[in-house]
Scaffold this active site. Structure first.
Site, PDB file in Angstrom:
ATOM      1  CG  HIS A 113     -60.591 -60.514  80.516  1.00  0.00           C
ATOM      2  ND1 HIS A 113     -62.119 -59.366  81.612  1.00  0.00           N
ATOM      3  CD2 HIS A 113     -61.270 -61.546  82.263  1.00  0.00           C
ATOM      4  CE1 HIS A 113     -62.603 -60.179  81.777  1.00  0.00           C
ATOM      5  NE2 HIS A 113     -62.204 -61.449  82.351  1.00  0.00           N
ATOM      6  CB  CYS A 135     -44.631 -65.728  65.861  1.00  0.00           C
ATOM      7  SG  CYS A 135     -42.994 -65.733  66.467  1.00  0.00           S
TER       8      CYS A 135
HETATM    9 ZN   LIG Z   1     -44.287 -67.331  67.050  1.00  0.00          ZN
END
Ligand SMILES: [Zn+2]
Length: 446
Positions: free
Chosen positions: A167, A200
């Site tokens: 998981h 990100c």
């Molecule tokens: Zn990314």
């Protein structure tokens, strides 16, 4: 029928004690054990049971009074449909990670690592996202160490994975857009705590590079905790499936399931597949035979959990050991040490024999007094990038052969090639550990 054994009653109940000892011995004698674990093995580490509405969740919920999420909902992919429940999820994961960071592996985690060190573990599979196996020394499937750098399809080097994290891993993050996988830094943790996912960095630098050359910027993804929610596919699903298939085909000889209620569908299937493989590898015992099958029980499926398995597990699970996984792990180790003390001797000292013309090493001084391993001749030293290098093969207690590459620090000289005997005659002291050879470059005087 599943045979039920009460761990606590074992001290007073002779038959229970006997079967438990036999099972301990089975662990000691097995060579390809598959271990499957769930939240129960991390309880004693202080990890809250977050799937039920406990203190940690209630604490987080105070910050999001309007969100109705509990139990399973907190780990269901549908939470991403709503921005507030998404924020709650991030905050919750951040809090959970902080409590995990201050936890330590339990005796059960160390037990699984011991199985691995003793060459008993085929593989460990866990539902847990706490990464405590890694802290106990078992390299996980999410680990940076196993990331594949080759051009093949596989994202991970499966042979290096000792613990499959079914998981995901709370200590890592994924980009929701480009899928880059990174460690969860303090900075990211802080953002998650505020309920806001960080941008990100990979997407950002790609977008910046495009902007610099006046190209149309690309979308920037956000990072999320690398844990797999219900109704989500695991990004490493193909690799994990391949590992499972390989392990089933390698004929596991014991299955130990610990600390899981076996409620998750995928896990139930995995347990059933392994149980079938374990039973298929068990030797057929002729019930009419008067010969004892030995003290250990072979090809068994053992379930260690506080709660009992349902009737659907009849014929799949052989033994239910009712109790704490830590207590059982400690009992197995105690029985194992008593029954097979030689497995626990750590080291012996080898010195070169010198007079053997094959250059074989022999056990000259045995610290343990019990070990019986022998040392096979090293190969002829070869010139490797200008350095002297050779390979040694040694036999461990169990008769398994292993090879080790060795290199002496000195440059390769013409005399090296013919110098095998002189090398050995120089009274080399080698310490052979139970499962490997310590580097002994320092001990080589040439
Ligand atoms: Zn990314």
């Amino acid at each position: 029928m599943v045979v039920s054994l009460d761990l606590q009653a074992s001290s007073s109940d002779g038959p229970t004690r006997r079967v438990l000892s036999q099972l301990s011995l089975s662990v000691a004698k097995s060579r390809r054990i598959v271990v499957v674990t769930g939240a129960g093995i991390s309880c004693s580490s202080g990890i809250p049971d977050f799937r039920s509405s406990d203190g940690l969740y209630n604490l987080v919920k105070q910050r999001y009074p309007d969100v109705v999420l509990k139990g399973r909902d907190l780990f269901d992919a549908s939470l991403f449909r709503d921005p507030t429940s998404t924020s709650l999820f991030y905050t919750f994961i951040s809090q959970l990670k902080q409590s995990i960071d201050s936890a330590s592996p339990s005796p059960t985690h160390h037990f699984i690592k011991t199985l691995d060190s003793k060459k008993k573990l085929l593989r460990s599979y866990t539902q847990n996202i706490d990464g405590l196996e890694e802290r106990a020394g078992l390299v996980g499937s999410s680990s940076q160490e196993v990331k594949s750098t080759g051009k093949g399809k596989a994202k991970i080097r499966t042979k290096d994975v000792r613990n499959v994290q079914l998981h995901g891993d709370i200590h890592r993050v994924w980009c929701s857009y480009c899928s880059v996988d990174l460690p969860c830094s303090e900075e990211y943790l802080g953002r998650f705590n505020d309920g806001i996912p960080p941008d990100c960095p990979e997407c950002t630098s790609r977008a910046d590079a495009r902007l610099a050359r006046s190209a149309r910027p690309l979308r920037i993804g956000t990072l999320r905790p690398a844990v797999v929610l219900y109704d989500e596919a695991h990004p490493l699903g193909d690799d994990i499936g391949a590992i499972q298939a390989t392990d089933v085909s390698r004929k596991p000889d014991m299955l130990i399931i610990m600390g899981t209620s076996l409620k998750v569908h995928g896990l139930r299937r995995l347990v059933k597949d392994f149980a079938r493989a374990v039973h298929a590898s068990a030797p057929v015992i002729d019930p009419s035979s008067t010969k004892s099958q030995g003290k250990s029980l072979k090809g068994q499926v053992v379930y260690v959990n506080k709660g009992a398995p349902g009737s659907e597990w009849n014929g799949i699970i052989d033994y239910h050991i009712e109790g704490e996984t830590d207590a059982w792990a400690e009992k197995v180790l105690e029985d194992w040490k008593k029954a097979r003390p030689a497995d626990w001797e750590i080291q012996q000292t080898l010195v070169a024999a010198g007079e053997d013309d094959r250059g074989a090493f022999t056990v000259a001084k045995d610290i343990s007094g019990k070990a019986t391993s022998k040392f096979i001749a090293p190969s002829t030293p070869t010139n490797t990038n200008g350095l002297c290098r050779w390979q040694e093969t040694f036999c461990t207690w169990d008769g398994e052969y292993a090879a080790a590459d060795r290199r002496c620090r000195a440059p390769f000289l013409p005399s090296c090639e013919a110098a095998l005997l002189p090398h050995e005659a120089s009274q080399i002291d080698i310490t052979l550990r139970r499962w490997g050879v310590q580097p002994f470059e320092e001990a080589r005087p040439w």
